[in-house]
Design an enzyme around this catalytic site. Structure first.
Site, PDB file in Angstrom:
ATOM      1  N   LYS A  98       0.829  -1.217   0.000  1.00  0.00           N
ATOM      2  CA  LYS A  98       0.000   0.000   0.000  1.00  0.00           C
ATOM      3  C   LYS A  98       0.863   1.267   0.000  1.00  0.00           C
ATOM      4  O   LYS A  98       0.586   2.201  -0.741  1.00  0.00           O
ATOM      5  CB  LYS A  98      -0.931   0.029   1.219  1.00  0.00           C
ATOM      6  N   ARG A 132     -10.045   0.611   8.682  1.00  0.00           N
ATOM      7  CA  ARG A 132      -9.687  -0.760   9.038  1.00  0.00           C
ATOM      8  C   ARG A 132     -10.819  -1.461   9.780  1.00  0.00           C
ATOM      9  O   ARG A 132     -10.667  -2.630  10.148  1.00  0.00           O
ATOM     10  CB  ARG A 132      -8.447  -0.747   9.936  1.00  0.00           C
ATOM     11  N   ARG A 177      11.182  -6.174   4.748  1.00  0.00           N
ATOM     12  CA  ARG A 177      10.992  -4.741   4.998  1.00  0.00           C
ATOM     13  C   ARG A 177      11.579  -4.336   6.345  1.00  0.00           C
ATOM     14  O   ARG A 177      12.085  -3.222   6.491  1.00  0.00           O
ATOM     15  CB  ARG A 177       9.485  -4.395   4.948  1.00  0.00           C
ATOM     16  N   ARG A 196      11.049  -0.748  11.625  1.00  0.00           N
ATOM     17  CA  ARG A 196       9.787  -0.854  12.365  1.00  0.00           C
ATOM     18  C   ARG A 196       9.799  -2.099  13.244  1.00  0.00           C
ATOM     19  O   ARG A 196       9.920  -3.216  12.738  1.00  0.00           O
ATOM     20  CB  ARG A 196       8.610  -0.921  11.386  1.00  0.00           C
ATOM     21  N   ARG A 224      -0.929  -9.131  13.428  1.00  0.00           N
ATOM     22  CA  ARG A 224      -1.442  -8.108  12.498  1.00  0.00           C
ATOM     23  C   ARG A 224      -2.233  -8.771  11.370  1.00  0.00           C
ATOM     24  O   ARG A 224      -3.267  -8.260  10.938  1.00  0.00           O
ATOM     25  CB  ARG A 224      -0.283  -7.280  11.928  1.00  0.00           C
TER      26      ARG A 224
HETATM   27  P1  AMP Z   1       0.369   0.447   9.061  1.00  0.00           P
HETATM   28  O1  AMP Z   1       1.484   1.424   8.895  1.00  0.00           O
HETATM   29  O2  AMP Z   1      -0.828   0.783   8.213  1.00  0.00           O
HETATM   30  O3  AMP Z   1       0.820  -0.977   8.878  1.00  0.00           O
HETATM   31  O4  AMP Z   1      -0.142   0.568  10.575  1.00  0.00           O
HETATM   32  C1  AMP Z   1       0.700   0.244  11.660  1.00  0.00           C
HETATM   33  C2  AMP Z   1      -0.113   0.070  12.923  1.00  0.00           C
HETATM   34  O5  AMP Z   1      -0.794   1.301  13.237  1.00  0.00           O
HETATM   35  C3  AMP Z   1      -1.237  -0.968  12.830  1.00  0.00           C
HETATM   36  O6  AMP Z   1      -0.776  -2.294  13.084  1.00  0.00           O
HETATM   37  C4  AMP Z   1      -2.201  -0.473  13.914  1.00  0.00           C
HETATM   38  O7  AMP Z   1      -1.710  -0.809  15.210  1.00  0.00           O
HETATM   39  C5  AMP Z   1      -2.086   1.049  13.769  1.00  0.00           C
HETATM   40  N1  AMP Z   1      -3.085   1.560  12.802  1.00  0.00           N
HETATM   41  C6  AMP Z   1      -2.838   2.108  11.578  1.00  0.00           C
HETATM   42  N2  AMP Z   1      -3.979   2.469  10.957  1.00  0.00           N
HETATM   43  C7  AMP Z   1      -4.983   2.125  11.818  1.00  0.00           C
HETATM   44  C8  AMP Z   1      -6.404   2.205  11.741  1.00  0.00           C
HETATM   45  N3  AMP Z   1      -7.020   2.708  10.666  1.00  0.00           N
HETATM   46  N4  AMP Z   1      -7.113   1.757  12.816  1.00  0.00           N
HETATM   47  C9  AMP Z   1      -6.509   1.268  13.900  1.00  0.00           C
HETATM   48  N5  AMP Z   1      -5.184   1.131  14.022  1.00  0.00           N
HETATM   49  C10 AMP Z   1      -4.412   1.553  13.000  1.00  0.00           C
END
Ligand code: AMP
Length: 190
Positions: free
Chosen positions: A14, A89, A128, A134, A146
């Protein structure tokens, strides 16, 4: 406004594909994960709260996430459009997004869902982690959590957009350019 939801499990591509889409269409990129990480770095109240969820591979609660996203959208009211990456989400988040886009007299045009199978996701996330730094990419247990949260809480959001005839599934396997071209073709012809 051209508003797109770029959807898919962690590691589907993404972030990479968002960069290509914003460059071509001049959209504002809103990644809730990036906003949370910036807040963690800045040691804000929001960052401190979000960190405990992110480190465990859990979702940050809807209320917190929705308020944050809403204020990011309102900061960019003059945008040509948005690409939402990592949001919504949950179905609650999807409904809230529809509501505040109505306030701006606009709506989501399409949800583009990158489909990648689980073993490939695990391989990509492990790779990654070597460059992203991260912590949530480096720990296999957190990765598994996740993916589990994606399957149980996030994947159902597809139906929310299917019911509005706004859902398009995209094969997320192939070269970065091939996948970009698939996405461009849907955006241009939807
Ligand atoms: P990402 O960078 O999209 O992989 O997000 C990393 C982490 O941020 C996720 O595993 C969640 O813990 C939190 N997170 C990101 N976007 C959301 C969302 N829309 N709702 C809830 N938690 C989120």
């Amino acid at each position: 406004m051209l508003n797109i939801v770029l959807f898919g499990p962690p590691g589907a591509g993404k972030g990479t594909q968002s960069e290509r889409i914003i460059e071509k269409y001049g959209l504002v990129h809103l990644s809730t994960g990036d906003v949370f990480r910036a807040n963690i770095k800045g040691e804000t109240e929001l960052g401190i709260l979000a960190k405990s969820y992110i480190d465990a591979g859990k979702l940050v609660p809807d209320e917190v996430t929705i308020n944050m996203l809403r204020s990011e959208v309102l900061k960019n009211e003059a945008a040509k459009g948005f690409i939402f990456d990592g949001f919504p989400r949950t179905n609650n988040q999807a409904a809230a997004l529809d509501n505040f886009l109505i306030e701006l007299n606009t709506s989501i045009k399409v949800m583009l869902a990158l489909e990648v199978e689980e073993n490939e996701l695990k391989t990509r996330l492990a790779k990654r982690s070597e460059i992203s730094g991260r912590a949530d990419d480096a720990n296999p247990e957190v990765i598994a959590n996740r993916i589990h949260v994606y399957n149980s809480e996030t994947a159902p959001v597809k139906e929310f957009y299917q019911e509005q005839n706004k859902f398009v599934s995209i094969d997320g396997i192939g070269s970065i350019d091939e996948i970009t071209n698939r996405l461009f073709s849907v955006i241009d012809n939807f």
